[in-house]
Scaffold this active site. Structure first.
Site, mmCIF file in Angstrom:
data_model
loop_
_atom_site.group_PDB
_atom_site.id
_atom_site.type_symbol
_atom_site.label_atom_id
_atom_site.label_comp_id
_atom_site.label_asym_id
_atom_site.label_seq_id
_atom_site.Cartn_x
_atom_site.Cartn_y
_atom_site.Cartn_z
ATOM 1 N N TYR A 146 0.865 -1.184 0.000
ATOM 2 C CA TYR A 146 0.000 0.000 0.000
ATOM 3 C C TYR A 146 0.894 1.225 0.000
ATOM 4 C CZ TYR A 146 -3.315 3.542 1.812
ATOM 5 O OH TYR A 146 -4.073 4.668 2.001
ATOM 6 N N ASP A 241 9.221 2.691 -1.005
ATOM 7 C CA ASP A 241 8.245 3.366 -0.148
ATOM 8 C C ASP A 241 8.618 3.033 1.298
ATOM 9 O OD1 ASP A 241 4.598 3.445 0.139
ATOM 10 O OD2 ASP A 241 6.204 4.107 1.483
ATOM 11 N N LYS A 269 5.131 9.292 8.253
ATOM 12 C CA LYS A 269 5.048 8.781 9.626
ATOM 13 C C LYS A 269 6.153 9.342 10.536
ATOM 14 C CE LYS A 269 2.659 4.650 7.950
ATOM 15 N NZ LYS A 269 1.306 4.660 8.506
HETATM 16 P P1 KE4 Z 1 -0.434 8.433 4.560
HETATM 17 O O1 KE4 Z 1 -1.031 9.132 3.373
HETATM 18 O O2 KE4 Z 1 -1.474 7.631 5.337
HETATM 19 O O3 KE4 Z 1 0.395 9.364 5.461
HETATM 20 O O4 KE4 Z 1 0.642 7.375 4.038
HETATM 21 C C1 KE4 Z 1 0.225 6.394 3.121
HETATM 22 C C2 KE4 Z 1 1.165 5.215 3.201
HETATM 23 C C3 KE4 Z 1 2.148 5.085 2.248
HETATM 24 N N1 KE4 Z 1 3.031 4.051 2.272
HETATM 25 C C4 KE4 Z 1 2.967 3.118 3.250
HETATM 26 C C5 KE4 Z 1 3.950 1.982 3.252
HETATM 27 C C6 KE4 Z 1 1.973 3.204 4.261
HETATM 28 O O5 KE4 Z 1 1.912 2.248 5.228
HETATM 29 C C7 KE4 Z 1 1.054 4.274 4.247
HETATM 30 C C8 KE4 Z 1 -0.046 4.418 5.280
HETATM 31 N N2 KE4 Z 1 -0.199 3.308 6.171
HETATM 32 C C9 KE4 Z 1 -1.521 3.133 6.748
HETATM 33 C C10 KE4 Z 1 -1.498 1.908 7.671
HETATM 34 N N3 KE4 Z 1 -1.070 0.741 7.056
HETATM 35 C C11 KE4 Z 1 -1.945 4.341 7.486
HETATM 36 C C12 KE4 Z 1 -3.212 4.165 8.292
HETATM 37 C C13 KE4 Z 1 -4.353 4.912 7.684
HETATM 38 O O6 KE4 Z 1 -4.458 4.912 6.439
HETATM 39 O O7 KE4 Z 1 -5.130 5.454 8.476
#
Ligand code: KE4
Length: 432
Positions: A146, A241, A269
């Site tokens: 993701y 990523d 993060k």
């Molecule tokens: P954000 O747009 O949520 O800051 O980042 C997206 C993203 C990109 N790449 C990786 C590897 C990620 O894990 C994420 C976001 N992770 C999720 C949980 N697996 C965030 C939780 C959520 O979407 O509320």
């Protein structure tokens, strides 16, 4: 006696009248485990406290950012000081260069970096940059990875392995995913076949160098080597990523741990210390294509926001000055060993996947090496485990397909209490 959630239920009903699903991100909605989410009143160190007065040992850490635990004094002080000077100016500040310098010094492959406000924004921008730099449209991603809610990455494999992607969400036009190919993680032959068939039209390959978003899955060395070799040969940009793994698995991220050099890296993060920061960076010759130094457009009102910079700088400087990674690995080993023993003595099929302070207890016979094997997990059994632990004061990710996290505020005592609770819950599950 299970904890009371009376006030959280009322809060959830109110939220559902105002916000789709009562949450601002579906990951928080408990859809995969049933029931309703507790509403949090505050975090403190390794603990969350909900509005009904329940305390939990937190293994989510806001889905990764809070490697220093909740309300770390150094971060709190930095943000308070920044707030007094004004929250945002829409003009450059030295704090942005300070955080950029920390990132460039920490991440082996990053020579220049652009700061944005989320991991999604960073992934989206890195994909656009790769396409602009290579003047190609093709993208490769891997099932189960993701990268945020980027239209061109909300995609599943087409009818055959190397045909083009099909959108996974309404609202994403087929045109957005038509140039995205979805391969199987750790599938060395699949990568070779895709490059043989499409290599000269591939702008980028993007992957999680350790996957958190199908539960934790490690790459094989051969997989990482194959990706680097083929992308180099065909002039395709390799994008790591590291939104989840950056500053988590090592100060220089998974690429430092695995001695790899991608062309671009996406961060989020931890780099914001709990405030909204995303970043994408890498080779200077590529990054110079980003506007205004180059033609690839990208912009953002709150990019490099002073409060977020303060939180990110305080967090990275703490990690740089007192690297916690050996300690986090010890605690992670203690936890994964304990959970494995608890599941074994309960006689439940399981495998514990862990890298450093990221871990997943899969209710499946391992090893879990890709999305297909992850999906073999018993998600109903995971849900029972989740609630059994929640009722005993341990807050786990609310999905089998998410990684859990340790912070520098977790101690052996927390780990041993967690293992003891898991032993009881797993025994109950085995009896049921
Ligand atoms: P954000 O747009 O949520 O800051 O980042 C997206 C993203 C990109 N790449 C990786 C590897 C990620 O894990 C994420 C976001 N992770 C999720 C949980 N697996 C965030 C939780 C959520 O979407 O509320």
């Amino acid at each position: 006696m299970p904890p009371s959630h009376v006030r959280s239920r009322e809060a959830f009903q109110r939220a559902c009248r105002l916000i789709p699903g009562g949450v601002n991100s579906p990951a928080r909605a408990f859809g995969a485990v049933g029931g309703q989410p507790p509403f949090i009143e505050r975090g403190e160190g390794a603990y969350l406290h909900d509005i009904d007065g329940n305390q939990y040992v937190d293994y989510v850490g806001s889905w990764g950012p809070l490697i220093l635990g909740h309300a770390h004094p150094r971060v709190v002080r930095a943000v308070e000081d920044a707030m007094r000077r004004g929250a945002s100016f829409g003009a450059p500040t030295e704090a942005e260069s300070h955080l950029a310098e920390l990132i460039v010094d920490a991440v082996p492959s990053i020579e220049m970096v652009r700061l944005v406000s989320s991991g999604t924004e960073a992934s989206m921008s890195a994909i656009r940059l790769a396409r602009g730099f290579t003047r190609r449209d093709g993208i490769v991603k891997f099932a189960g990875c993701y990268h945020g809610h980027v239209d061109s990455l909300l995609v599943q494999a087409g009818s055959s392995a190397t045909t083009l992607g099909v959108p996974t969400s309404p609202g994403v036009p087929v045109g957005c995913t038509a140039d995205t190919m979805v391969l199987r993680y750790n599938d060395v032959q699949g990568v070779a076949d895709a490059f043989a068939a499409h290599g000269d039209r591939l702008a980028a390959v993007i992957l999680e160098p350790v996957v958190g978003n199908m539960g934790l899955v490690r790459p094989t060395d051969e997989f990482l080597e194959t990706l680097r070799r083929h992308t180099e040969k065909y002039g395709t940009l390799l994008i790591y990523d590291e939104v989840m793994t950056g500053f988590r698995l090592a100060y220089g991220g998974a690429q430092q741990l695995f001695h790899q050099m991608p062309d671009l890296t996406v961060l989020g993060k931890i780099v914001g210390g709990g405030l909204p920061v995303g970043a994408y960076g890498g080779r200077a010759d590529v990054m110079k294509h980003v506007m205004p130094s180059g033609p690839v457009f990208q912009a953002g009102t709150l990019s490099g926001n002073p409060l977020a910079m303060a939180a990110g700088i305080a967090t990275l400087e703490e990690l740089r000055d007192r690297p916690p990674y050996a300690r986090l690995d010890e605690l992670g080993e203690r936890l994964s060993t304990g959970l494995g023993e608890a599941a074994r003595s309960a006689g439940l099929p399981h495998c514990v996947a862990r890298v450093g302070s990221m871990w997943t207890l899969f209710f499946a016979n391992g090893p879990v090496v890709d999305y297909d094997s992850a999906k073999q997990a018993d998600t109903a059994r995971f849900a029972r485990f989740f609630w059994g632990m929640m009722d005993r004061g341990f807050y786990l990710p609310c999905s089998q397909f998410e990684a859990a996290f340790l912070s520098t505020r977790h101690t052996e005592k927390h780990i041993d209490q967690t293992v003891e609770a898991a032993r009881a819950v797993l025994a109950e599950i085995a009896r049921a």
